[in-house]
Design an enzyme around this catalytic site. Sequence first.
Site, PDB file in Angstrom:
ATOM      1  N   ASP A 198      35.229  28.335  84.548  1.00  0.00           N
ATOM      2  CA  ASP A 198      34.774  29.037  85.746  1.00  0.00           C
ATOM      3  C   ASP A 198      35.998  29.221  86.650  1.00  0.00           C
ATOM      4  OD1 ASP A 198      33.982  29.616  88.322  1.00  0.00           O
ATOM      5  OD2 ASP A 198      32.553  27.953  88.493  1.00  0.00           O
ATOM      6  N   GLN A 201      37.210  30.204  91.729  1.00  0.00           N
ATOM      7  CA  GLN A 201      37.983  29.695  92.865  1.00  0.00           C
ATOM      8  C   GLN A 201      39.483  29.763  92.623  1.00  0.00           C
ATOM      9  OE1 GLN A 201      38.061  29.021  96.483  1.00  0.00           O
ATOM     10  NE2 GLN A 201      36.024  28.906  95.585  1.00  0.00           N
TER      11      GLN A 201
END
Length: 404
Positions: A198, A201
Amino acid sequence: MVDIAKIRNDFPILKRQINNKPLVYFDNAATSQKPKVVIDAIVDYYENYNANIHRGVHTLSQEATDKYEAARQKIQHHFNAANPEEIIFTSGTTEAINLVATSFTTLLQSGDELIISALEHHSNIVPWQMLCERTGAVLKVIPMKHDGSLDLAEYDRFLNNKTKLVMVNHVSNALGTINPIKRIIDTAHAHGAAVLIDGAQASMHIKTNVQALDVDFYTVSAHKMCGPTGVGMLYGKAEWLRKLPPYKGGGEMIAEVRFEKTTYADIPHKFEAGTPNIVGGIAFGTAIDYLNQIGMSKIANYESELLDYATKALEKLDGIEIYGKTVEKTAVVSFNFQGLHPYDVGTIIDKLGIAVRTGHHCAQPIMDFYKIPGTIRASFAFYNTKTEIDLMITALKRAKEMLS
Ligand SMILES: *Cc1c(COP(=O)(O)O)cnc(C)c1O
């Protein structure tokens, strides 16, 4: 060096006043601000070539299709994917993860094992819990340590021949920890497990090379890297994307539709049913051009200066506790003051023009680990300044006086 005055001039919103104070925007981990070129790209599409893509022979449709596919290639090159068809447009990281988790349903059996980490955003937890409910697979969670890093010895103990998938964030949105993803990917592969990272960020702060990482799936949201909301990317290795069944059915994702049997289009279209966020995809490409014009390594260096400056200034404040103290961090500082609720502090400094996030940051397990309701999170971007950090420090001192 970055030319900060010039860069700030690229972002119209940075001229705003909040309660008659200049806006200090330190909520970049929730969403980044948009440069004028990205806003202009959105207006240009609607004013000059709005049309549906991949369908019409008319000029506008061809222009829109060309720009949308050019954006896919910009994204491909930015992340160094081998082929443009390995880039699937999604509505963001959340949808990208749900796509993989849904498509994996038919490839798993009861008793298979999946591994996530204690540092995950809810969007990299819940879709896997749902997948486990559908399949009877078992979810294991790599524990975190007090400094905000992962316990990799425990991770190594989890891996075995039942492990099918490992999902970890590149950077924690709540603490800023940069995880050692190359090491995590290599050990998973040694056990035959695939890895999803993921990258939501990380994307505005770290230049990622998916081929060098040898990662199987990588996800980002455009809005966290100067692009618009409602669009993002799933990178997947072509062999995986061809193996996974489609996730949504509809127009655009088919080869032939018959009531007896429908066949699917090849990747990437197999995963892109329906009219996509056309303008979002195009403006996502513009955002990537913008970041590369400044230079990702310049951005990273400047932001790490801001992080150092802010951390040192915050550490001088009485009663402060900072969460997440790993050496490898992006420009995020999560903190609390003894005896004060993060929400009260955030509300007062908003009156002084300072935008920070307070709460659990969609990462409740991290808050449970530290036994706190939430934190105050200041997250910086390359358009922020040390002067703005000084304003935040002054505002925090005021808030403390008022609340104690
Ligand atoms: C923001 C974020 C997400 C979710 O992204 P959406 O844009 O809301 O889909 C997932 N993981 C991390 C680490 C994030 O920072």
